[in-house]
Design a protein around this motif. Structure first.
Motif, PDB file in Angstrom:
ATOM      1  N   THR A 130       0.827  -1.211   0.000  1.00 21.34           N
ATOM      2  CA  THR A 130       0.000   0.000   0.000  1.00 21.34           C
ATOM      3  C   THR A 130       0.859   1.259   0.000  1.00 21.34           C
ATOM      4  O   THR A 130       0.529   2.248  -0.666  1.00 21.34           O
ATOM      5  N   ILE A 131       1.972   1.248   0.725  1.00 19.99           N
ATOM      6  CA  ILE A 131       2.862   2.410   0.789  1.00 19.99           C
ATOM      7  C   ILE A 131       3.611   2.611  -0.527  1.00 19.99           C
ATOM      8  O   ILE A 131       3.762   3.747  -0.992  1.00 19.99           O
ATOM      9  N   TRP A 132       4.044   1.541  -1.138  1.00 23.48           N
ATOM     10  CA  TRP A 132       4.916   1.653  -2.308  1.00 23.48           C
ATOM     11  C   TRP A 132       4.175   1.801  -3.631  1.00 23.48           C
ATOM     12  O   TRP A 132       4.770   2.215  -4.626  1.00 23.48           O
ATOM     13  N   PHE A 133       2.892   1.446  -3.668  1.00 21.98           N
ATOM     14  CA  PHE A 133       2.164   1.460  -4.939  1.00 21.98           C
ATOM     15  C   PHE A 133       0.863   2.254  -4.809  1.00 21.98           C
ATOM     16  O   PHE A 133       0.106   2.054  -3.860  1.00 21.98           O
ATOM     17  N   VAL A 134       0.623   3.145  -5.773  1.00 19.39           N
ATOM     18  CA  VAL A 134      -0.680   3.783  -5.966  1.00 19.39           C
ATOM     19  C   VAL A 134      -1.309   3.188  -7.214  1.00 19.39           C
ATOM     20  O   VAL A 134      -2.320   2.511  -7.147  1.00 19.39           O
ATOM     21  N   ARG A 135      -0.683   3.427  -8.345  1.00 18.73           N
ATOM     22  CA  ARG A 135      -1.106   2.738  -9.563  1.00 18.73           C
ATOM     23  C   ARG A 135      -0.601   1.304  -9.516  1.00 18.73           C
ATOM     24  O   ARG A 135       0.457   1.033  -8.965  1.00 18.73           O
ATOM     25  N   LYS A 136      -1.394   0.382 -10.061  1.00 14.82           N
ATOM     26  CA  LYS A 136      -1.110  -1.058 -10.053  1.00 14.82           C
ATOM     27  C   LYS A 136      -1.038  -1.619  -8.623  1.00 14.82           C
ATOM     28  O   LYS A 136      -0.376  -2.631  -8.377  1.00 14.82           O
ATOM     29  N   ARG A 137      -1.734  -0.965  -7.693  1.00 10.05           N
ATOM     30  CA  ARG A 137      -1.721  -1.457  -6.310  1.00 10.05           C
ATOM     31  C   ARG A 137      -2.355  -2.845  -6.206  1.00 10.05           C
ATOM     32  O   ARG A 137      -1.842  -3.719  -5.504  1.00 10.05           O
ATOM     33  N   ALA A 138      -3.474  -3.048  -6.883  1.00 11.12           N
ATOM     34  CA  ALA A 138      -4.140  -4.359  -6.803  1.00 11.12           C
ATOM     35  C   ALA A 138      -3.264  -5.454  -7.407  1.00 11.12           C
ATOM     36  O   ALA A 138      -3.180  -6.561  -6.863  1.00 11.12           O
ATOM     37  N   LEU A 139      -2.604  -5.157  -8.532  1.00 15.07           N
ATOM     38  CA  LEU A 139      -1.727  -6.143  -9.160  1.00 15.07           C
ATOM     39  C   LEU A 139      -0.568  -6.483  -8.231  1.00 15.07           C
ATOM     40  O   LEU A 139      -0.235  -7.653  -8.033  1.00 15.07           O
ATOM     41  N   TYR A 204       4.715   4.221  -6.702  1.00 15.45           N
ATOM     42  CA  TYR A 204       4.476   3.980  -8.118  1.00 15.45           C
ATOM     43  C   TYR A 204       3.138   4.578  -8.544  1.00 15.45           C
ATOM     44  O   TYR A 204       2.090   4.223  -8.025  1.00 15.45           O
ATOM     45  N   GLY A 205       3.181   5.504  -9.505  1.00 11.03           N
ATOM     46  CA  GLY A 205       1.972   6.131 -10.010  1.00 11.03           C
ATOM     47  C   GLY A 205       1.555   7.376  -9.259  1.00 11.03           C
ATOM     48  O   GLY A 205       0.620   8.062  -9.670  1.00 11.03           O
ATOM     49  N   ALA A 206       2.230   7.729  -8.147  1.00 10.93           N
ATOM     50  CA  ALA A 206       1.808   8.888  -7.354  1.00 10.93           C
ATOM     51  C   ALA A 206       2.097  10.211  -8.050  1.00 10.93           C
ATOM     52  O   ALA A 206       1.437  11.211  -7.781  1.00 10.93           O
ATOM     53  N   ASP A 207       3.071  10.223  -8.938  1.00 10.89           N
ATOM     54  CA  ASP A 207       3.432  11.470  -9.610  1.00 10.89           C
ATOM     55  C   ASP A 207       2.742  11.636 -10.955  1.00 10.89           C
ATOM     56  O   ASP A 207       3.061  12.536 -11.726  1.00 10.89           O
ATOM     57  N   PRO A 218     -11.180  12.146  -6.075  1.00 12.17           N
ATOM     58  CA  PRO A 218     -10.143  11.768  -7.018  1.00 12.17           C
ATOM     59  C   PRO A 218     -10.348  10.373  -7.591  1.00 12.17           C
ATOM     60  O   PRO A 218     -10.763   9.468  -6.886  1.00 12.17           O
ATOM     61  N   HIS A 219     -10.037  10.229  -8.858  1.00 15.92           N
ATOM     62  CA  HIS A 219     -10.093   8.932  -9.528  1.00 15.92           C
ATOM     63  C   HIS A 219      -8.908   8.857 -10.477  1.00 15.92           C
ATOM     64  O   HIS A 219      -8.447   9.864 -11.006  1.00 15.92           O
ATOM     65  N   THR A 220      -8.414   7.658 -10.707  1.00 17.85           N
ATOM     66  CA  THR A 220      -7.409   7.506 -11.735  1.00 17.85           C
ATOM     67  C   THR A 220      -8.093   7.550 -13.092  1.00 17.85           C
ATOM     68  O   THR A 220      -9.307   7.503 -13.202  1.00 17.85           O
ATOM     69  N   SER A 221      -7.267   7.587 -14.122  1.00 20.62           N
ATOM     70  CA  SER A 221      -7.821   7.713 -15.465  1.00 20.62           C
ATOM     71  C   SER A 221      -8.626   6.491 -15.872  1.00 20.62           C
ATOM     72  O   SER A 221      -9.402   6.549 -16.805  1.00 20.62           O
ATOM     73  N   GLY A 295      -8.026 -10.890  -9.183  1.00 26.68           N
ATOM     74  CA  GLY A 295      -8.317  -9.666  -8.448  1.00 26.68           C
ATOM     75  C   GLY A 295      -7.267  -8.602  -8.684  1.00 26.68           C
ATOM     76  O   GLY A 295      -7.579  -7.416  -8.815  1.00 26.68           O
ATOM     77  N   GLY A 296      -6.007  -9.025  -8.761  1.00 24.97           N
ATOM     78  CA  GLY A 296      -4.933  -8.066  -9.005  1.00 24.97           C
ATOM     79  C   GLY A 296      -4.939  -7.499 -10.407  1.00 24.97           C
ATOM     80  O   GLY A 296      -4.752  -6.298 -10.609  1.00 24.97           O
ATOM     81  N   LEU A 297      -5.159  -8.358 -11.386  1.00 23.88           N
ATOM     82  CA  LEU A 297      -5.148  -7.898 -12.780  1.00 23.88           C
ATOM     83  C   LEU A 297      -6.331  -6.982 -13.086  1.00 23.88           C
ATOM     84  O   LEU A 297      -6.197  -6.021 -13.850  1.00 23.88           O
ATOM     85  N   LEU A 298      -7.488  -7.267 -12.491  1.00 20.88           N
ATOM     86  CA  LEU A 298      -8.686  -6.489 -12.788  1.00 20.88           C
ATOM     87  C   LEU A 298      -8.903  -5.323 -11.823  1.00 20.88           C
ATOM     88  O   LEU A 298      -9.561  -4.349 -12.170  1.00 20.88           O
ATOM     89  N   GLY A 299      -8.338  -5.431 -10.603  1.00 19.59           N
ATOM     90  CA  GLY A 299      -8.613  -4.438  -9.577  1.00 19.59           C
ATOM     91  C   GLY A 299      -8.026  -3.077  -9.821  1.00 19.59           C
ATOM     92  O   GLY A 299      -8.389  -2.108  -9.142  1.00 19.59           O
ATOM     93  N   ASP A 300      -7.098  -2.966 -10.782  1.00 18.53           N
ATOM     94  CA  ASP A 300      -6.556  -1.663 -11.167  1.00 18.53           C
ATOM     95  C   ASP A 300      -7.290  -1.062 -12.351  1.00 18.53           C
ATOM     96  O   ASP A 300      -7.002   0.069 -12.754  1.00 18.53           O
ATOM     97  N   ARG A 301      -8.236  -1.818 -12.909  1.00 20.97           N
ATOM     98  CA  ARG A 301      -8.974  -1.345 -14.084  1.00 20.97           C
ATOM     99  C   ARG A 301     -10.463  -1.159 -13.796  1.00 20.97           C
ATOM    100  O   ARG A 301     -11.118  -0.341 -14.439  1.00 20.97           O
TER     101      ARG A 301
END
Length: 425
Positions: A130-139, A204-207, A218-221, A295-301
């Motif tokens: 959770t700390i290291w990933f924002v984008r692709k967190r579920a993956l 990852y993805g925070a910037d 807020p939402h990702t793209s 869950g990981g592959l789909l949870g970021d989409r």
């Protein structure tokens, strides 16, 4: 700051995988094989064996969580995982040297190793991801947490083979686990970094650019919600959303533990051979890995709560099939549906808490709710046994499990990220 060069989080993910595979995959699952031979050799009762595992599960899955959260917040995930690994290693050595009575068995396996696997296990890994990933967190979460399923699938036959080659010496099994946990300690100490900022990096993805809805949420793209608020655990615990998520956790965990504890004997009652009934448990573990990856592959989409709701319906269908299983097809579908449903929900649970409340509050939130859902879920196998003893059938327990899935389905769909648009009193 930016992630110049290679982002360390992906290497760290491999370290998390190895530590989690050892501490949970091998110790949690492998210890059951070792202890079976151990209690027979030391002439301990089955009651002692069951009590030891119950105490171990209660401590490592729930009662240790507040202490783990405190240590993570004060000293970081590196110290927490290292401490857990070395406690488990010490406990494994003590199992071969001083444990000769039921009291010592409960103290060392149930308490010491229970705390070791708690500190060196899932909460530290979930917090780190959770700390290291924002984008692709579920993956990232799914890749790290597949380790327990894979480790568990390997541990039992591997340790059984090692002990057989040693002439049935169960102490050899504990010494192997001690060596593995020592390796996990060294990996944690040498390679785990608490935060990306320790290396001049950002999560990852925070910037990356973030889009906002008209309400300011807020939402990702790709439409997956991520909070930008700096949450505290106290504020999060005062939202209805978190407790709806908690209900969703009970929705997949309570039925799952009932199936794991009573599913095999129910299938034998239904007329299946013991070896076929036992196969269902192995298949559930195997297909849970597929569920975790899905869950990981789909949870970021796709918004994770929708996937979680679908996983609960899948688990419910599997439980219904088990209740009425009369043919092999029903048994296999039960294993597939429950395994995938549980595995998917297990990944999405920490993902959605991280997405809704951010990394800073994650460990503290889990430190509060983990003991609660562990107490509820630990009662599930006991309640199932009481129902069978009182009625001569598991039917009421199966119906109750299905109702838990349905209630969890409704709760997690209602757990939308509305909390950020309202003031928390």
């Amino acid at each position: 700051m930016n992630n110049n060069g290679t982002f360390y989080g992906w290497r760290l993910l491999a370290v998390f995988w190895c530590v989690y595979c050892i501490n949970v995959g091998f110790v949690f699952y492998g210890a059951n094989v070792i202890n079976t031979l151990m209690v027979q050799d030391l002439a301990m009762s089955r009651k002692t064996l069951g009590a030891g595992f119950a105490l171990f599960h209660l401590i490592q899955s729930g009662l240790s969580a507040p202490f783990i959260a405190y240590l993570i917040n004060r000293r970081g995930i590196r110290c927490t995982l290292a401490l857990g690994s070395i406690l488990a290693a010490i406990g494994a050595v003590l199992m071969t040297t001083i444990v000769t009575t039921p009291i010592l068995f409960l103290a060392v396996f149930g308490i010491l190793i229970g705390f070791g696997i708690g500190f060196g296990g899932v909460l530290g890994v979930q917090t780190g991801v959770t700390i290291w990933f924002v984008r692709k967190r579920a993956l990232a979460m799914s890749l790290a947490l597949t380790a327990a399923g894979i480790g568990g699938f390997i541990a039992a036959p591997a340790l059984n083979l090692i002990m057989t080659e040693a002439g049935g010496n169960w102490k050899t099994g504990w010494l192997c686990l001690a060596a593995l946990c020592t390796a996990a300690f060294l990996l944690s100490l040498c390679f785990v970094k608490n935060r990306p900022s320790d290396l001049g990096q950002v999560p990852y993805g925070a910037d990356e650019a973030t889009e906002y809805s008209e309400e300011g949420s807020p939402h990702t793209s790709v439409g997956v919600y991520h909070t930008t608020r700096q949450w505290t655990a106290r504020d999060a615990l005062r939202t209805g959303t978190l407790w709806l998520v908690f209900a969703g956790i009970l929705g997949f965990l309570v039925p799952y533990l009932f199936c794991v504890s009573h599913g095999v004997i129910h299938l034998i009652d239904q007329g299946f051979p013991p070896i076929t009934a036992a196969l269902s448990l192995g298949l559930i573990t195997l297909f849970s890995i597929i569920g975790r990856l899905a869950g990981g592959l789909l949870g970021d989409r796709i918004e994770p709560r929708y996937l979680w709701a679908g996983a609960l319906l899948l688990e419910c269908a599997g439980i219904f099939l088990c209740m009425h299983a009369e043919q092999a097809l029903s048994l296999y579908l039960y294993s597939v549906f429950v395994g995938i449903g549980f595995g998917c929900a297990f990944i999405l649970m920490p993902t959605i808490i991280g997405n809704y409340f951010g990394p800073n509050a994650f460990a503290s939130i889990m430190g509060v709710i983990s003991p609660l859902f562990t107490l509820f879920s630990s009662a599930s196998p006991f309640a199932g046994g009481l129902i069978y003893d009182g009625t001569g059938s598991y039917d009421i327990a199966f119906i109750g499990s299905c109702l838990f899935c349905v209630a969890g389905f409704a709760a997690i769909l209602a757990a939308g990220p509305r909390h950020e648009r309202s003031h928390v009193c």
